[in-house]
Enzyme design. Structure first.
Site, PDB file in Angstrom:
ATOM      1  N   ASP A   6     -30.646 -44.507  61.638  1.00  0.00           N
ATOM      2  CA  ASP A   6     -29.496 -45.348  61.306  1.00  0.00           C
ATOM      3  C   ASP A   6     -29.571 -45.625  59.804  1.00  0.00           C
ATOM      4  O   ASP A   6     -30.339 -46.471  59.354  1.00  0.00           O
ATOM      5  CB  ASP A   6     -29.562 -46.646  62.126  1.00  0.00           C
ATOM      6  N   LYS A  51     -20.387 -47.670  56.226  1.00  0.00           N
ATOM      7  CA  LYS A  51     -20.242 -48.570  55.069  1.00  0.00           C
ATOM      8  C   LYS A  51     -19.791 -47.893  53.766  1.00  0.00           C
ATOM      9  O   LYS A  51     -18.610 -47.788  53.504  1.00  0.00           O
ATOM     10  CB  LYS A  51     -21.534 -49.341  54.869  1.00  0.00           C
ATOM     11  N   PHE A 101     -31.197 -53.851  63.677  1.00  0.00           N
ATOM     12  CA  PHE A 101     -29.775 -54.189  63.722  1.00  0.00           C
ATOM     13  C   PHE A 101     -29.003 -52.876  63.730  1.00  0.00           C
ATOM     14  O   PHE A 101     -29.110 -52.089  62.788  1.00  0.00           O
ATOM     15  CB  PHE A 101     -29.336 -55.040  62.529  1.00  0.00           C
TER      16      PHE A 101
HETATM   17  C1  LIG Z   1     -28.225 -50.750  59.959  1.00  0.00           C
HETATM   18  C2  LIG Z   1     -26.861 -50.998  60.544  1.00  0.00           C
HETATM   19  N1  LIG Z   1     -26.424 -50.219  61.549  1.00  0.00           N
HETATM   20  C3  LIG Z   1     -25.205 -50.384  62.095  1.00  0.00           C
HETATM   21  C4  LIG Z   1     -24.359 -51.380  61.644  1.00  0.00           C
HETATM   22  C5  LIG Z   1     -23.013 -51.559  62.268  1.00  0.00           C
HETATM   23  O1  LIG Z   1     -21.999 -51.173  61.366  1.00  0.00           O
HETATM   24  P1  LIG Z   1     -20.517 -51.701  61.542  1.00  0.00           P
HETATM   25  O2  LIG Z   1     -20.495 -53.142  61.170  1.00  0.00           O
HETATM   26  O3  LIG Z   1     -19.719 -50.848  60.589  1.00  0.00           O
HETATM   27  O4  LIG Z   1     -20.120 -51.470  62.947  1.00  0.00           O
HETATM   28  C6  LIG Z   1     -24.766 -52.211  60.597  1.00  0.00           C
HETATM   29  C7  LIG Z   1     -23.882 -53.280  60.110  1.00  0.00           C
HETATM   30  O5  LIG Z   1     -24.222 -54.099  59.317  1.00  0.00           O
HETATM   31  C8  LIG Z   1     -26.052 -52.007  60.031  1.00  0.00           C
HETATM   32  O6  LIG Z   1     -26.501 -52.789  59.046  1.00  0.00           O
END
Ligand SMILES: Cc1ncc(COP(=O)(O)O)c(C=O)c1O
Length: 452
Positions: free
Chosen positions: A230, A259, A144
């Site tokens: 990530d 976050k 994700f």
């Molecule tokens: C591992 C990961 N990467 C990227 C994102 C995307 O972040 P955003 O919702 O701030 O765009 C998320 C969102 O939950 C995430 O869990």
């Protein structure tokens, strides 16, 4: 204060934002208004206390509305300074960039700020392509990375992708935690970056084997591919160390953070990278602003980020996350042992997953299969609903594996909160194994959602 109809506070939302979300919250019995949030506790308008074991998906590492972060942001707001100009080099952005790079260590010497994790992923894609001159993007199955088009191009779960394509070309996926498949893909020398979560959160809190990421790093270096981690969910001490990369002993070429950087207050994200990668994008005066974002370095976000780091470091919340996470998993394993529908309890620090398994006994198997046929998330959502309604605990299922319940409280969570969570989950697990109202409630719920 804006005028809102207190008797029906979601009417405007239902009409003007997203009626289906209100419907889903109604079905789950989770359509409540929160009036006061502090630490790991949320107060609802009807006087209930809710224990937050989700943290806004790992946003509230420092706890809700931490007074020091709130005070820093309020002070910044009161100054009347240059909040957003895009015409100067901000001192706070420089201070935050240097501090993040120092904490991250390794090759990471520059930061690009933006406003969300997805935007961070888009940035990593562009910078990796610019730096390597290669088009290809490799990611891991089940990942994700966010819901913008570039991030979606790295993902394979059709819940998120269906109807939104076509996506970026030149993308491919390998199974997570499979060095052989990774090596075969990298050997094609097509890939600018291998973008991967160190722990796959939405895929079910999947931890790799201890040496997987070190091997991935060596393979990436051998084949000229950048290793991009990530750490949107795993960063900011969620798993114990500042980055999960530190736990696994890797030095990535880029790290995407978001976050928790916001302190739960001002949207913010950062992509940390080597100077060489940054220089290959900003390589001349002509290209000095070739990649920017309007709100990226706004002073409120920068100040919130610096204050958040102060709180996380001063309160040693990383050590706390590591110790409390271990304690939580130990207690969960003890409390849930012997229940056939509990498959595994796993995680690192305060990123924890409880995996449910299909029952073997016929009396449980039949309803389980029937409800799973209605929707694969149905059974898990029953658990989420009961935890919330009957025990005042907020949780969620993993977005790409509905068998796994995620437990990720703010890192300020207290012993008594762990106790409350464990005994609440034990009560729900006992109910689902018993002949009581768990299954009759599920049936009543099924009648309401057949047209989902
Ligand atoms: C591992 C990961 N990467 C990227 C994102 C995307 O972040 P955003 O919702 O701030 O765009 C998320 C969102 O939950 C995430 O869990």
């Amino acid at each position: 204060m804006p005028t809102i109809d207190a008797a029906s506070p979601v009417t405007g939302y239902r009409r003007g934002v997203n009626p289906q979300w209100v419907r889903l919250l109604d079905v789950l019995g989770m359509n409540v208004q929160y009036t006061h949030c502090a630490g790991a506790e949320l107060q609802t308008a009807d006087g209930q206390r809710v224990l937050d074991f989700l943290s806004g998906y790992c946003v509230h590492n420092a706890g809700h509305n931490h007074p020091k972060i709130v005070a820093a942001v309020a002070e910044e707001l009161g100054r009347g300074g240059a909040m957003i100009l895009q015409s100067h080099a901000g001192d706070l952005a420089g201070a935050l960039a240097e501090r993040l790079c120092r904490l991250a260590g390794g090759r990471l010497g520059r930061a690009f700020f933006c406003s969300s994790g997805s935007e961070g992923i888009e940035t990593a894609i562009k910078f990796a392509r610019a730096h390597t001159g290669r088009p290809g993007l490799l990611s891991a199955a089940g990942a994700f990375h966010g819901l913008t088009s570039g991030a979606l191009a790295l993902m394979d779960h059709e819940l998120w992708t269906r109807g939104f394509g076509p996506f970026l070309p030149e993308t491919a996926r390998v199974p997570f935690n499979d060095p052989r498949a990774l090596e075969a893909a990298l050997a094609t020398q097509r890939f600018a970056a291998f973008i991967v979560e160190p722990i796959q959160a939405e895929a079910g809190i999947r931890l790799p084997d201890p040496h997987y990421l070190v091997t991935a790093q060596a393979l990436c270096r051998r084949h000229g591919t950048l290793l991009v981690l990530d750490e949107v969910q795993t960063g900011f001490y969620r798993t114990g160390p500042f980055l999960a990369a530190h736990y696994f002993g890797v030095e990535p070429d880029m790290v995407v953070l978001a976050k928790a950087l916001s302190g739960g207050l001002i949207p913010s994200a950062a992509v940390l990278m080597s100077e060489a990668i940054s220089d290959s994008v900003y390589d001349s005066l002509k290209r000095a602003v070739v990649h920017t974002s309007t709100y990226s370095e706004n002073r409120l976000a920068m100040r919130a980020g610096l204050a958040t780091l102060d709180v996380l470091e001063d309160s040693r919340l990383g050590e706390r996350a590591a110790a409390m996470g271990e304690a939580l998993r130990r207690r969960l394993r003890e409390a849930l042992a012997g229940h056939e529908m509990v498959g595994a309890v796993r995680g690192l620090g305060l990123l924890c997953g409880v995996e449910f398994a299909p029952p073997r006994q016929l009396r449980l198997k039949l309803p389980f299969e029937m409800f799973s046929a209605i929707h694969p998330a149905f059974f898990g959502k029953m658990v989420v609903r009961r935890l919330f309604r009957e025990h005042g605990v907020l949780t969620e299922l993993c977005g790409n594996d509905f068998r796994v319940l995620k437990a990720a409280p703010p890192l300020v969570v207290e012993e008594r909160h762990l106790e409350a969570f464990v005994s609440a989950l034990r009560a729900v697990v006992e109910a689902m194994h018993g002949a009581g109202d768990f299954w009759s409630e599920a049936l009543a719920l099924a009648r309401r959602v057949v047209d989902v």
